[in-house]
Design an enzyme around this catalytic site. Structure first.
Site, short mmCIF file in Angstrom:
data_model
loop_
_atom_site.label_atom_id
_atom_site.label_comp_id
_atom_site.label_asym_id
_atom_site.label_seq_id
_atom_site.Cartn_x
_atom_site.Cartn_y
_atom_site.Cartn_z
N CYS A 187 -3.79 2.56 -3.38
CA CYS A 187 -2.98 1.54 -4.06
C CYS A 187 -2.52 1.98 -5.44
O CYS A 187 -1.56 1.41 -5.97
CB CYS A 187 -3.74 0.21 -4.12
N GLN B 80 -0.85 -6.18 -2.32
CA GLN B 80 -0.92 -4.74 -2.06
C GLN B 80 -0.95 -4.49 -0.55
O GLN B 80 -0.31 -3.56 -0.05
CB GLN B 80 -2.19 -4.17 -2.70
N ARG C 216 -2.62 -12.52 -11.87
CA ARG C 216 -3.69 -11.52 -11.73
C ARG C 216 -4.83 -11.99 -12.62
O ARG C 216 -4.65 -12.15 -13.83
CB ARG C 216 -3.20 -10.14 -12.17
N HIS D 60 -6.73 -8.30 -2.94
CA HIS D 60 -5.43 -7.83 -3.48
C HIS D 60 -4.40 -7.94 -2.35
O HIS D 60 -3.89 -6.94 -1.85
CB HIS D 60 -5.58 -6.39 -3.97
N ARG E 105 5.68 -2.22 -2.67
CA ARG E 105 5.24 -3.42 -3.38
C ARG E 105 6.46 -4.30 -3.67
O ARG E 105 6.42 -5.52 -3.51
CB ARG E 105 4.55 -3.06 -4.70
N ASP F 219 -9.83 3.91 -2.87
CA ASP F 219 -9.47 3.18 -4.09
C ASP F 219 -10.43 3.63 -5.18
O ASP F 219 -11.43 4.30 -4.91
CB ASP F 219 -9.58 1.66 -3.82
N1 NVA Z 1 -9.80 -2.08 -7.03
C1 NVA Z 1 -8.88 -1.84 -8.11
C2 NVA Z 1 -7.48 -2.01 -7.66
C3 NVA Z 1 -6.44 -1.71 -8.73
C4 NVA Z 1 -5.05 -1.95 -8.29
C5 NVA Z 1 -9.20 -2.77 -9.27
O1 NVA Z 1 -9.45 -3.96 -9.03
O2 NVA Z 1 -9.22 -2.32 -10.41
N1 CP Z 2 -1.82 -1.16 -7.21
C1 CP Z 2 -1.72 -1.99 -8.25
O1 CP Z 2 -1.92 -3.21 -8.15
O2 CP Z 2 -1.37 -1.36 -9.41
P1 CP Z 2 -1.33 -2.03 -10.85
O3 CP Z 2 -2.74 -2.34 -11.25
O4 CP Z 2 -0.69 -0.99 -11.73
O5 CP Z 2 -0.52 -3.28 -10.78
#
Ligand code: NVA
Ligand code: CP
Length: 316
Positions: free
Chosen positions: A264, A131, A101, A128, A292, A224
């Site tokens: 998500c 997800q 990540r 993502h 997931r 989201d």
């Molecule tokens: N769009 C959000 C998704 C979190 C799982 C982010 O990137 O923070």
């Molecule tokens: N949905 C998701 O990726 O959650 P986290 O940021 O908690 O991993």
């Protein structure tokens, strides 16, 4: 050639379907399939916070018989000048796959370019895709399939989730609509790629402005966070422009009667989604979060099964 999973369109429609079928099999008994027995190690690198991704990958690798190594980027040398390419080359000598990540998609691509093992995108600024595998599995379970279904995403249409819905949704044959305020539109290159995929899967793509038009008759309603990780200090108004896009009972009323709601997570209750909808009868968000685990296990099993990702004995 090593197969990576950096964007949703790294899997063809048939490959995406195969991973989702495998995920459904894995879900029937989470301890029965051990394609990572050895245990084969998998590095899980986090340069942004996480709850679901970290825990689902860590438990998932263990359930597959492998050994998960969670690496918090703050405890590495990344901040002290070690390049991502050098780290990729080193890690590839130790582990069978690298899950990361991170921030930019360029950084992810640099890692993958230097890695000798499959690399998985566990969220970047752009996409993502893990997800989306979970989301598609949830849609299959709740609606019996994805092809021909309409998915409406409302909110920050410029973020990673919007981009992944566009690519993965059309790959699964869905009609994907994204609706957000002016100035928060998806990357045109992603929209054009989604159109290209939709032309051969029978899916569809629409980018809209009006939230009610976006959600009208949709089978799946998604939103989201209005502020994604890394955008907290971007100086933009991340509340007011989005208020008309809140997923509340009124907006959900425009969807198909049996519509499901996805998010998500983490959710910002009272901002992009109300308690009433999150906890209501249309919500599938906790199944989605569980999925997931199953989807990522299937993806890892598929990626490491043969050097080119072709399936063989992936259910261990
Ligand atoms: N769009 C959000 C998704 C979190 C799982 C982010 O990137 O923070
Ligand atoms: N949905 C998701 O990726 O959650 P986290 O940021 O908690 O991993």
């Amino acid at each position: 050639m090593i197969r990576h999973f950096l964007r949703d369109d790294d899997l063809s429609p048939a490959e995406q379907g195969a991973v989702l079928d495998l995920a459904a099999t894995f879900k029937t008994d989470r301890y029965a399939h051990r394609p990572l027995a050895g245990p084969r190690p998998v590095a899980l690198i986090f340069e942004k916070p996480s709850l679901r991704t970290r825990v689902s990958f860590e438990t998932g690798v263990a359930q597959l018989g492998g050994h998960p190594l969670v690496i918090d980027a703050r405890s590495t040398h990344f901040g002290r000048g070690e390049t991502i390419e050098d780290a990729a080359a080193v890690l590839s000598r130790y582990v069978d796959a690298i899950v990361i990540r991170t921030f930019s998609d360029e950084r992810l691509a640099a890692l993958a370019g230097a890695a000798g093992v499959p690399v998985v995108n566990a969220l970047t600024d752009g996409f993502h895709p893990c997800q989306l595998l979970a989301d598609l599995l949830t849609i299959r379970e709740r609606l019996g399939g994805t092809a021909g279904r309409t998915l409406a995403y409302v909110g920050d249409a410029a973020n990673n989730m919007a981009h992944s819905y566009l690519l993965a949704g059309v790959t699964a044959g869905m009609r994907v609509r994204v609706g957000g305020p002016a100035g928060y539109d998806p990357d045109p290159a992603v929209v054009s790629r989604a159109h290209e995929i939709a032309a051969w899967t029978g899916g569809g793509v629409e980018t809209l402005r009006d939230p009610y038009e976006t959600v009208d008759g949709a089978d799946v309603v998604v939103t989201d966070a209005w502020t994604s990780m890394g955008h907290e200090e971007d100086g933009r108004d991340r509340i007011r422009p989005f208020l008309p896009y809140q997923v509340n009972s009124k907006l959900l009323g425009a969807a198909a009667p049996g519509a499901i709601v996805l998010h998500c997570l983490p959710a910002h209750r009272g901002e992009e989604i109300t308690d009433e909808v999150m906890d209501g009868s249309h919500s599938a968000v906790f199944d989605q979060a569980e999925n997931r685990l199953h989807a990522q296990k299937a993806l890892l099993a598929w990626l490491v099964s043969t050097p080119d990702g072709a399936q063989s004995d992936v259910d261990g």
